[in-house]
Design a protein around this motif. Structure first.
Motif, PDB file in Angstrom:
ATOM      1  N   PRO A 251      11.729   7.585  -3.565  1.00 30.88           N
ATOM      2  CA  PRO A 251      12.176   7.834  -2.184  1.00 30.88           C
ATOM      3  C   PRO A 251      11.722   9.216  -1.699  1.00 30.88           C
ATOM      4  O   PRO A 251      11.606  10.159  -2.478  1.00 30.88           O
ATOM      5  CB  PRO A 251      13.700   7.742  -2.286  1.00 30.88           C
ATOM      6  N   ILE A 252      11.480   9.321  -0.449  1.00 31.49           N
ATOM      7  CA  ILE A 252      11.035  10.529   0.251  1.00 31.49           C
ATOM      8  C   ILE A 252       9.600  10.875  -0.111  1.00 31.49           C
ATOM      9  O   ILE A 252       8.780  11.199   0.751  1.00 31.49           O
ATOM     10  CB  ILE A 252      11.969  11.733  -0.038  1.00 31.49           C
ATOM     11  N   ILE A 253       9.238  10.760  -1.388  1.00 29.83           N
ATOM     12  CA  ILE A 253       7.880  11.106  -1.829  1.00 29.83           C
ATOM     13  C   ILE A 253       6.907   9.988  -1.506  1.00 29.83           C
ATOM     14  O   ILE A 253       5.771  10.231  -1.067  1.00 29.83           O
ATOM     15  CB  ILE A 253       7.870  11.418  -3.339  1.00 29.83           C
ATOM     16  N   ASP A 254       7.321   8.740  -1.724  1.00 27.09           N
ATOM     17  CA  ASP A 254       6.444   7.587  -1.509  1.00 27.09           C
ATOM     18  C   ASP A 254       6.798   6.883  -0.207  1.00 27.09           C
ATOM     19  O   ASP A 254       7.975   6.814   0.177  1.00 27.09           O
ATOM     20  CB  ASP A 254       6.562   6.583  -2.665  1.00 27.09           C
ATOM     21  N   LYS A 255       5.763   6.332   0.420  1.00 27.04           N
ATOM     22  CA  LYS A 255       5.937   5.489   1.598  1.00 27.04           C
ATOM     23  C   LYS A 255       5.116   4.221   1.382  1.00 27.04           C
ATOM     24  O   LYS A 255       3.924   4.298   1.110  1.00 27.04           O
ATOM     25  CB  LYS A 255       5.477   6.194   2.869  1.00 27.04           C
ATOM     26  N   ILE A 256       5.754   3.069   1.510  1.00 28.02           N
ATOM     27  CA  ILE A 256       5.092   1.797   1.249  1.00 28.02           C
ATOM     28  C   ILE A 256       4.871   1.034   2.548  1.00 28.02           C
ATOM     29  O   ILE A 256       5.744   1.024   3.432  1.00 28.02           O
ATOM     30  CB  ILE A 256       5.902   0.940   0.247  1.00 28.02           C
ATOM     31  N   VAL A 257       3.698   0.428   2.650  1.00 26.27           N
ATOM     32  CA  VAL A 257       3.351  -0.399   3.810  1.00 26.27           C
ATOM     33  C   VAL A 257       3.053  -1.802   3.301  1.00 26.27           C
ATOM     34  O   VAL A 257       2.167  -1.994   2.462  1.00 26.27           O
ATOM     35  CB  VAL A 257       2.131   0.158   4.568  1.00 26.27           C
ATOM     36  N   ARG A 258       3.805  -2.771   3.797  1.00 29.44           N
ATOM     37  CA  ARG A 258       3.606  -4.163   3.373  1.00 29.44           C
ATOM     38  C   ARG A 258       2.408  -4.772   4.115  1.00 29.44           C
ATOM     39  O   ARG A 258       2.269  -4.612   5.331  1.00 29.44           O
ATOM     40  CB  ARG A 258       4.850  -5.001   3.654  1.00 29.44           C
ATOM     41  N   VAL A 259       1.589  -5.508   3.372  1.00 23.13           N
ATOM     42  CA  VAL A 259       0.424  -6.182   3.942  1.00 23.13           C
ATOM     43  C   VAL A 259       0.448  -7.634   3.482  1.00 23.13           C
ATOM     44  O   VAL A 259       0.547  -7.904   2.271  1.00 23.13           O
ATOM     45  CB  VAL A 259      -0.897  -5.512   3.523  1.00 23.13           C
TER      46      VAL A 259
ATOM     47  N   VAL B 257       0.871  -1.171   0.000  1.00 26.44           N
ATOM     48  CA  VAL B 257       0.000   0.000   0.000  1.00 26.44           C
ATOM     49  C   VAL B 257       0.913   1.228   0.000  1.00 26.44           C
ATOM     50  O   VAL B 257       1.657   1.460   0.957  1.00 26.44           O
ATOM     51  CB  VAL B 257      -0.934   0.006   1.228  1.00 26.44           C
ATOM     52  N   VAL B 258       0.853   1.998  -1.083  1.00 23.33           N
ATOM     53  CA  VAL B 258       1.784   3.110  -1.278  1.00 23.33           C
ATOM     54  C   VAL B 258       1.065   4.439  -1.054  1.00 23.33           C
ATOM     55  O   VAL B 258      -0.007   4.687  -1.617  1.00 23.33           O
ATOM     56  CB  VAL B 258       2.390   3.068  -2.693  1.00 23.33           C
ATOM     57  N   PHE B 259       1.674   5.274  -0.209  1.00 28.61           N
ATOM     58  CA  PHE B 259       1.196   6.644   0.016  1.00 28.61           C
ATOM     59  C   PHE B 259       2.151   7.598  -0.715  1.00 28.61           C
ATOM     60  O   PHE B 259       3.339   7.669  -0.379  1.00 28.61           O
ATOM     61  CB  PHE B 259       1.176   6.976   1.511  1.00 28.61           C
ATOM     62  N   ARG B 260       1.634   8.305  -1.689  1.00 30.20           N
ATOM     63  CA  ARG B 260       2.435   9.296  -2.413  1.00 30.20           C
ATOM     64  C   ARG B 260       2.007  10.689  -1.976  1.00 30.20           C
ATOM     65  O   ARG B 260       0.900  11.136  -2.265  1.00 30.20           O
ATOM     66  CB  ARG B 260       2.253   9.126  -3.913  1.00 30.20           C
ATOM     67  N   LEU B 261       2.897  11.336  -1.236  1.00 33.52           N
ATOM     68  CA  LEU B 261       2.592  12.637  -0.636  1.00 33.52           C
ATOM     69  C   LEU B 261       1.307  12.577   0.191  1.00 33.52           C
ATOM     70  O   LEU B 261       0.498  13.501   0.194  1.00 33.52           O
ATOM     71  CB  LEU B 261       2.479  13.711  -1.723  1.00 33.52           C
ATOM     72  N   GLY B 262       1.136  11.433   0.870  1.00 36.23           N
ATOM     73  CA  GLY B 262      -0.013  11.266   1.758  1.00 36.23           C
ATOM     74  C   GLY B 262      -1.246  10.688   1.114  1.00 36.23           C
ATOM     75  O   GLY B 262      -2.215  10.366   1.808  1.00 36.23           O
ATOM     76  N   ARG B 263      -1.240  10.547  -0.217  1.00 42.35           N
ATOM     77  CA  ARG B 263      -2.406  10.022  -0.927  1.00 42.35           C
ATOM     78  C   ARG B 263      -2.159   8.572  -1.365  1.00 42.35           C
ATOM     79  O   ARG B 263      -1.034   8.195  -1.702  1.00 42.35           O
ATOM     80  CB  ARG B 263      -2.738  10.876  -2.144  1.00 42.35           C
TER      81      ARG B 263
ATOM     82  N   MET C   8      -8.506  -9.113   2.827  1.00 38.32           N
ATOM     83  CA  MET C   8      -9.044  -9.170   1.474  1.00 38.32           C
ATOM     84  C   MET C   8      -8.813  -7.861   0.720  1.00 38.32           C
ATOM     85  O   MET C   8      -8.662  -7.866  -0.502  1.00 38.32           O
ATOM     86  CB  MET C   8     -10.541  -9.487   1.525  1.00 38.32           C
ATOM     87  N   ASP C   9      -8.806  -6.753   1.423  1.00 41.20           N
ATOM     88  CA  ASP C   9      -8.599  -5.434   0.815  1.00 41.20           C
ATOM     89  C   ASP C   9      -7.474  -4.734   1.573  1.00 41.20           C
ATOM     90  O   ASP C   9      -7.698  -4.173   2.654  1.00 41.20           O
ATOM     91  CB  ASP C   9      -9.884  -4.614   0.875  1.00 41.20           C
ATOM     92  N   PRO C  10      -6.241  -4.744   1.034  1.00 43.27           N
ATOM     93  CA  PRO C  10      -5.109  -4.144   1.762  1.00 43.27           C
ATOM     94  C   PRO C  10      -5.296  -2.659   2.068  1.00 43.27           C
ATOM     95  O   PRO C  10      -4.879  -2.187   3.131  1.00 43.27           O
ATOM     96  CB  PRO C  10      -3.928  -4.368   0.817  1.00 43.27           C
ATOM     97  N   ILE C  11      -5.919  -1.913   1.154  1.00 41.36           N
ATOM     98  CA  ILE C  11      -6.090  -0.477   1.373  1.00 41.36           C
ATOM     99  C   ILE C  11      -6.996  -0.211   2.560  1.00 41.36           C
ATOM    100  O   ILE C  11      -6.697   0.609   3.437  1.00 41.36           O
ATOM    101  CB  ILE C  11      -6.634   0.195   0.091  1.00 41.36           C
ATOM    102  N   LYS C  12      -8.132  -0.918   2.644  1.00 42.52           N
ATOM    103  CA  LYS C  12      -9.033  -0.753   3.784  1.00 42.52           C
ATOM    104  C   LYS C  12      -8.371  -1.185   5.082  1.00 42.52           C
ATOM    105  O   LYS C  12      -8.573  -0.568   6.130  1.00 42.52           O
ATOM    106  CB  LYS C  12     -10.320  -1.549   3.557  1.00 42.52           C
ATOM    107  N   ALA C  13      -7.598  -2.278   5.029  1.00 44.45           N
ATOM    108  CA  ALA C  13      -6.953  -2.775   6.247  1.00 44.45           C
ATOM    109  C   ALA C  13      -5.977  -1.768   6.822  1.00 44.45           C
ATOM    110  O   ALA C  13      -5.743  -1.745   8.038  1.00 44.45           O
ATOM    111  CB  ALA C  13      -6.239  -4.091   5.952  1.00 44.45           C
ATOM    112  N   ILE C  14      -5.413  -0.898   5.960  1.00 39.61           N
ATOM    113  CA  ILE C  14      -4.446   0.093   6.431  1.00 39.61           C
ATOM    114  C   ILE C  14      -5.113   1.425   6.755  1.00 39.61           C
ATOM    115  O   ILE C  14      -4.756   2.092   7.738  1.00 39.61           O
ATOM    116  CB  ILE C  14      -3.335   0.290   5.383  1.00 39.61           C
ATOM    117  N   THR C  15      -6.110   1.809   5.959  1.00 38.84           N
ATOM    118  CA  THR C  15      -6.686   3.152   6.107  1.00 38.84           C
ATOM    119  C   THR C  15      -7.909   3.204   7.014  1.00 38.84           C
ATOM    120  O   THR C  15      -8.182   4.250   7.612  1.00 38.84           O
ATOM    121  CB  THR C  15      -7.068   3.718   4.729  1.00 38.84           C
ATOM    122  N   GLU C  16      -8.661   2.111   7.128  1.00 39.25           N
ATOM    123  CA  GLU C  16      -9.901   2.141   7.884  1.00 39.25           C
ATOM    124  C   GLU C  16      -9.713   1.885   9.378  1.00 39.25           C
ATOM    125  O   GLU C  16     -10.576   2.223  10.185  1.00 39.25           O
ATOM    126  CB  GLU C  16     -10.892   1.106   7.318  1.00 39.25           C
ATOM    127  N   VAL C  17      -8.606   1.283   9.763  1.00 41.28           N
ATOM    128  CA  VAL C  17      -8.355   0.973  11.165  1.00 41.28           C
ATOM    129  C   VAL C  17      -6.858   1.108  11.427  1.00 41.28           C
ATOM    130  O   VAL C  17      -6.032   0.870  10.527  1.00 41.28           O
ATOM    131  CB  VAL C  17      -8.864  -0.448  11.507  1.00 41.28           C
TER     132      VAL C  17
END
Length: 257
Positions: A56-64, A36-42, A97-106
């Motif tokens: 780098p610096i612009i993107d932040k990745i979260v492994r799920v 799940v990649v956040f680019r400038l927070g999005r 089942m949905d990596p984006i929801k698992a990171i952003t919803e809780v």
């Protein structure tokens, strides 16, 4: 010598920057992982599996991880519907089942699922009687799975199974259940014994009816009994001779007179 030192430091700096860029930009995700990649927070589309390149610096990745997670629910003190205090623990199987929801919803989906499982375990088992908890384990597990899955669905979590592992009863209740089981076994033994006596009585009645309609059968049975007794040589047994056996001889003796 001093003239080349600044240029050497510059080369080393450039090499370090390039190495840092590539080490930060290149990520390798396993087959069961998503990024799940956040680019400038999005949020941008999910990456992986395989080779992933980020900025780098612009993107932040979260492994799920998408693998099924086995989570042990700690023992919970539960008061059943019939006011019996028990200690119950369980195990929950779930997957993302949905990596984006698992990171952003809780904030922490693992911790949140654990807390939901504990509260649901106390709630559902508190509405059940002890006999149902012990005898209808599959129905209780199914109800727990439905309730927990309904609450975790907005987080992109799918609860596949919930299994109640152990139900620890108070010592007094264990003794009461043991006495009840013993009484039930005695009742069944008495019923089986009474049923056997009833069937035996029926067979004896049928045999008596047959013998009553066929006197010859009674005589044959008498002779068979004599044969069986004759094999015993330890004692002397006197049997009365049926009148039907000597009746012909008495009739001949009377006719001769």
């Amino acid at each position: 010598m001093s003239i080349f030192e600044p240029s050497l430091m510059g080369v080393l700096f450039v090499v370090f920057v390039v190495f840092y860029f590539f080490s930060s930009a290149i990520k390798i995700l396993r087959e069961y992982e998503r990024g799940v990649v956040f680019r400038l927070g999005r949020i941008i589309p999910v990456k992986g599996p395989g080779l992933v390149i980020i900025l780098p610096i612009i993107d932040k990745i979260v492994r799920v991880s998408l693998r099924t997670v086995t989570m042990d629910v700690p023992p919970q003190d539960v008061i059943t519907k019939d006011n019996i205090s028990v200690k119950v623990n369980a195990v929950v199987y779930f997957r993302v089942m949905d990596p984006i929801k698992a990171i952003t919803e809780v904030e922490d989906f693992y911790f949140a699922t654990s807390q939901i499982a504990q509260t649901t375990l106390r709630s559902i088992l508190g509405q059940s009687q002890l006999d149902d908890l012990l005898a209808k384990r599959e129905e209780v597990n199914s109800e727990l799975q439905k309730v927990i899955d309904f609450q975790t669905e907005p987080w992109g979590i799918k609860v596949t199974s919930v299994e109640v592992k152990n139900v620890d009863l108070p010592i007094e209740m264990q003794r009461a259940i043991a006495k009840q089981a013993e009484a039930e076994r005695e009742r069944r033994a008495k019923v089986i014994h009474a049923d056997g006596e009833f069937q035996a009585a029926q067979k004896l009645t049928e045999a008596a009816t047959i013998i009553a309609t066929a006197p010859t059968a009674m005589q044959l049975r008498f002779l068979q009994t004599l044969t069986e007794i004759a094999t015993e040589k330890n004692s002397t047994i006197i049997f009365p001779v049926p009148i039907d056996l000597i009746k012909p001889f008495l009739e001949k003796a009377g006719a001769g007179k």
